[in-house]
Scaffold this active site. Structure first.
Site, PDB file in Angstrom:
ATOM      1  N   GLU A 257      38.801  98.645  27.402  1.00  0.00           N
ATOM      2  CA  GLU A 257      38.689  97.323  28.045  1.00  0.00           C
ATOM      3  C   GLU A 257      37.460  97.215  28.945  1.00  0.00           C
ATOM      4  O   GLU A 257      36.909  96.138  29.127  1.00  0.00           O
ATOM      5  CB  GLU A 257      39.948  97.003  28.839  1.00  0.00           C
ATOM      6  CG  GLU A 257      41.170  96.709  27.975  1.00  0.00           C
ATOM      7  CD  GLU A 257      41.990  97.951  27.667  1.00  0.00           C
ATOM      8  OE1 GLU A 257      41.479  99.088  27.913  1.00  0.00           O
ATOM      9  OE2 GLU A 257      43.130  97.816  27.188  1.00  0.00           O
TER      10      GLU A 257
ATOM     11  N   PHE B 289      57.460  97.490  32.980  1.00  0.00           N
ATOM     12  CA  PHE B 289      56.552  98.284  32.145  1.00  0.00           C
ATOM     13  C   PHE B 289      55.207  97.572  32.004  1.00  0.00           C
ATOM     14  O   PHE B 289      55.149  96.379  31.718  1.00  0.00           O
ATOM     15  CB  PHE B 289      57.175  98.507  30.763  1.00  0.00           C
ATOM     16  CG  PHE B 289      56.257  99.262  29.833  1.00  0.00           C
ATOM     17  CD1 PHE B 289      55.896 100.576  30.114  1.00  0.00           C
ATOM     18  CD2 PHE B 289      55.738  98.654  28.694  1.00  0.00           C
ATOM     19  CE1 PHE B 289      55.034 101.265  29.273  1.00  0.00           C
ATOM     20  CE2 PHE B 289      54.877  99.345  27.852  1.00  0.00           C
ATOM     21  CZ  PHE B 289      54.531 100.652  28.147  1.00  0.00           C
ATOM     22  N   GLN B 290      54.149  98.302  32.230  1.00  0.00           N
ATOM     23  CA  GLN B 290      52.779  97.791  32.174  1.00  0.00           C
ATOM     24  C   GLN B 290      52.558  96.587  33.096  1.00  0.00           C
ATOM     25  O   GLN B 290      51.809  95.673  32.777  1.00  0.00           O
ATOM     26  CB  GLN B 290      52.361  97.456  30.730  1.00  0.00           C
ATOM     27  CG  GLN B 290      52.220  98.721  29.892  1.00  0.00           C
ATOM     28  CD  GLN B 290      51.470  98.512  28.590  1.00  0.00           C
ATOM     29  OE1 GLN B 290      51.535  97.440  27.981  1.00  0.00           O
ATOM     30  NE2 GLN B 290      50.751  99.531  28.142  1.00  0.00           N
TER      31      GLN B 290
ATOM     32  N   LYS C 151      53.593  86.474  29.950  1.00  0.00           N
ATOM     33  CA  LYS C 151      53.877  86.292  28.521  1.00  0.00           C
ATOM     34  C   LYS C 151      54.677  85.022  28.263  1.00  0.00           C
ATOM     35  O   LYS C 151      54.413  84.290  27.297  1.00  0.00           O
ATOM     36  CB  LYS C 151      54.650  87.503  27.986  1.00  0.00           C
ATOM     37  CG  LYS C 151      54.730  87.564  26.467  1.00  0.00           C
ATOM     38  CD  LYS C 151      55.401  88.848  26.011  1.00  0.00           C
ATOM     39  CE  LYS C 151      55.315  88.990  24.507  1.00  0.00           C
ATOM     40  NZ  LYS C 151      55.981  90.249  24.076  1.00  0.00           N
TER      41      LYS C 151
ATOM     42  N   MET D  72      19.202 111.138  38.485  1.00  0.00           N
ATOM     43  CA  MET D  72      18.920 110.535  39.785  1.00  0.00           C
ATOM     44  C   MET D  72      19.586 111.319  40.905  1.00  0.00           C
ATOM     45  O   MET D  72      19.006 111.516  41.973  1.00  0.00           O
ATOM     46  CB  MET D  72      19.356 109.068  39.795  1.00  0.00           C
ATOM     47  CG  MET D  72      18.947 108.316  41.040  1.00  0.00           C
ATOM     48  SD  MET D  72      17.162 108.327  41.325  1.00  0.00           S
ATOM     49  CE  MET D  72      16.684 106.799  40.521  1.00  0.00           C
TER      50      MET D  72
END
Lengths: 553, 171
Positions: free
Chosen positions: A49, A111-112, A161, A468
């Protein structure tokens, strides 16, 4: 007719003219993906993602249109966070859509479930948790408006949802009415008059321009201002492309790794015209000594940037393009004099340089890229030495051709952002200039590039170091290279494993042929340039130091 | 210096978090913050007392303005205004000292709103100095519990902090 929330989202995105979406499906965003399936909207499945957020960001920077990314709830949403923070710091308009557990499950550690509006509160321009399908179309309309106007920035919309499933009548609103959001676009006439007066009296003016010039599309107005005032122009990292670096009055970049000419000019000028820039610490160095001899005019669309870091004599709040057009009308043509000669001398005496010794130097590779592409490519960078060399040794002449993570300094930005840029500009050559460290942070997006045949070219300046950080350890930590030596995979084999073209270059004379081959391939190519290991980025202003006191170069 | 900001905000969920988060994130000090509905049910009003010099205040105001939910900010410190705070104090009060406490309550024009066997609850409204004075006076009796609302404030006379009057009416 009643539409589901998911269908409303699709319709609304179409209303906003969205052409590309970068995303990754999951449980709580399933209704949206179902509506997306035969919607005709082009969706690019990334491999992580974070890649979606950066791709949307790269798309937005390359095209000037808002980028859209999508993820599911919980880990999907949190994986967007770095990309959203990155877009926030660099004022990039992206819309992040996240799935969320159904309203009734919110706050129950489902959940999630993650409180993504809470998490992204300080890194979004605004965010929404939509809990009624009736609010959905208006929310999307507002989001695009907020993301793309004023000082642009990311907006996140969290979509439970059940809201995606619920049905309502769809009507896309025509107008946005936000009582608390009315960006000031036109400059105040009195202030503009004062600025014109200061400019008229200045003997040694310098224009310091930032990403705001590009965001506002004000490069023509800026050019006119430079011509009228005969001011040398220096840009920030994000301002690259706002003023042609091939122009005699271009000073290149200023600040920590800026040119000596730019840093001397800013230190000696009697008038600093700051345009769409925010006096970042990487630009100013020691703030008390920054432009210490100068009066300051600061033009910016965000009032909060004015007076934040430095005292300003004439602040002008407004859209840079509009303000510059107003200002230019008040100005008379200035004549060339001692100051312009001085600038030319500094440029002549202190060009950017590196020790050519017959070995493969990273700076040389950037110069070759400039020659092969005739300065006509979109250059995207990772973060670190690769980024600074890409900024220093390629001459940018057009806006939106240099794309880099400035404010946040996000390693792993380059490859997904390059993919986004290439999707937005299919006819351009897009090159991601990377280090062997940062490329490994989002290397999985090679699969995305291959899957959709997005022909980005990844140039790895491979020194087997986190270069760097190693440079800082060399200079400030007595060469104690604590965990900066890094081994990578065989990048050529890795590219091939992903289905991309892999090339390796170890000698200076192989650089050009490899680049030409990569451009002609018209498919994703990775070139592993094995460069001198301990090359440094110079000039360099030690952190917190005054910018006219530079090391090296 | 302390400033009193009257802030009108959209009555949206999370608006308090946005404002409070902004203060902590940018390192500004809130002395007190109160929030409640206004005459318009879509709009809430916050009274924020914040310490800082003019530069800090300028940044606070500008950063607050950047929040989409913030509609209007008035720094009323230098204006004529009325400010009030409410405090509830539960004080130890066996019958022998009740008379004395009631005298104090009268002097401050406070009220006794609950009488327990060994305690009284005293309600007092006023500006900050008065609230501090009443608390000070009750300390000797033993303060068992104390809660104060923080400051609410309003401009005097014909000046308004209201969304319909972007320009303050001075008549």
């Amino acid at each position: 007719m009643q539409l589901s929330g998911a269908e409303i989202i699709i319709k609304s995105l179409k209303e906003e003219g969205v052409e590309a979406i970068f995303g990754y499906p999951g449980g709580q965003i399933l209704p949206f993906y179902d509506a997306l399936y035969d919607s005709g909207l082009k969706h690019y499945l990334v491999r992580h993602e974070q890649g979606a957020a950066h791709a949307a960001d790269g798309y937005a920077r390359a095209t000037g249109k808002p980028g859209v990314c999508v993820a599911t709830s919980g880990p999907g949403a949190t994986n967007l966070v770095t990309g959203i923070a990155n877009a926030y710091m660099d004022s990039v308009p992206i819309i992040a859509l996240t799935g969320q557990v159904p309203c009734g499950m919110l706050g129950k550690d489902s959940f999630q479930e993650a409180d993504i509006t809470g998490i992204t509160l300080p890194i979004t321009k605004h965010n929404y948790l939509v809990n009624d399908v009736k609010d959905l179309a208006r929310t999307i309309k507002e989001s695009f408006h907020i993301a793309t106007t004023g000082r642009p920035g990311p907006v996140l919309i969290d979509l439970p949802k059940d809201v995606q499933v619920a049905k309502t009548k769809f009507k896309y609103p025509e107008d946005v009415s936000l009582k608390g959001y009315k960006p000031i676009l036109k400059g105040n006439k009195g202030q503009i008059g004062q600025a014109a007066k200061l400019i008229g009296n200045a003997k040694r003016p310098v224009i310091y321009c930032g990403g705001g010039v590009i965001v506002s599309g004000a490069n023509a107005e800026l050019f006119r201002l430079a011509e009228l005032t005969l001011s040398p122009v220096t840009t920030t990292l994000l301002g690259k492309g706002a003023f042609p670096e091939t122009h005699p009055m271009s000073l290149g970049m200023l600040g920590m790794h800026g040119t000596k000419a730019a840093n001397y000019a800013v230190s000696e000028c009697d008038l600093l015209i700051a345009v769409g820039a925010r006096f970042d610490d990487r630009v100013t160095g020691k703030i008390d000594e920054f432009a210490a001899k100068a009066r300051v005019i600061h033009i910016d669309v965000d009032p909060a940037e004015i007076g934040k870091n430095v005292k300003v004599d004439v602040p002008i709040v407004g859209d840079v393009k509009k303000v510059l057009a107003q200002l230019n009308e008040k100005l008379e043509q200035q004549l060339s004099g001692e100051w312009q000669d001085k600038i030319a001398q500094w440029k002549e005496k202190h060009p950017l340089s590196y020790g050519a010794n017959g070995k493969l130097k990273p700076q040389f590779i950037i110069e070759q890229i400039y020659e092969v592409t005739r300065g006509d490519a979109i250059i995207v960078t990772e973060v670190g030495q690769n980024q600074m060399w890409a900024a220093q040794y390629y001459k940018y002449t057009r806006p939106r051709t240099f794309i880099s993570s400035g404010g946040l300094g996000t390693m792993g930005y380059g490859l997904p952002a390059a993919i986004g840029a290439q999707v937005g500009c299919p006819d351009s050559v897009v090159i991601d200039i990377a280090g062997d460290g940062s490329i490994q942070m989002n290397i999985q997006e090679l699969a995305t590039a291959v899957h959709y045949n997005i022909p980005v070219i990844v140039v790895i300046l491979n020194n087997n170091f986190l270069g760097m950080v190693r440079q800082w350890q060399e200079i400030f930590y007595d060469r104690r290279y604590s965990y900066t030596e890094i081994t990578g995979p065989d990048f050529v084999k890795l590219a091939e494993a992903y289905g991309a073209v892999g090339l390796r270059v170890t000698e200076p004379n192989e650089v050009k042929p490899a680049l030409k081959k990569a451009i002609e391939a018209k498919r994703p190519v990775l070139i592993d340039f094995v460069v001198e290991r301990e090359e440094n980025v110079f000039p360099m202003v030690p952190p917190g130091g005054a910018i006219h006191k530079m090391l090296g170069g | 210096m302390r400033h009193i900001l009257a802030v009108l905000v959209e009555n949206n969920p999370g608006v308090l978090t946005r404002v409070a988060g902004l203060f902590s994130r940018r390192g500004y000090n809130i002395d007190s913050l109160t929030v409640g509905r206004t005459e318009n049910s879509n709009i809430s009003r916050m009274t924020i007392v914040v310490s800082g010099d003019d530069l800090v205040l300028e940044q606070v105001t500008k950063q607050l303005h950047k929040l989409i939910d913030v509609i209007k900010i008035n720094d009323i410190t230098s204006e004529q205004y009325v400010d009030r705070e409410l405090v509830l104090i539960k004080v130890g009060a066996d019958p022998t000292v009740r008379g004395e406490i009631m005298q104090i309550v009268d002097i401050f024009r406070a009220r006794i709103v609950d009488i327990g066997r060994k305690t009284l609850i005293i309600e007092c409204t006023g500006d900050e100095d008065k609230i501090s004075a009443v608390i000070e006076s009750l300390i000797p009796f033993g303060i068992k519990e104390l809660v104060r609302t923080g400051k609410v404030a309003m401009l005097r006379g014909q000046k308004f902090t209201s969304i319909n009057d972007n320009k303050e009416d001075d008549n």
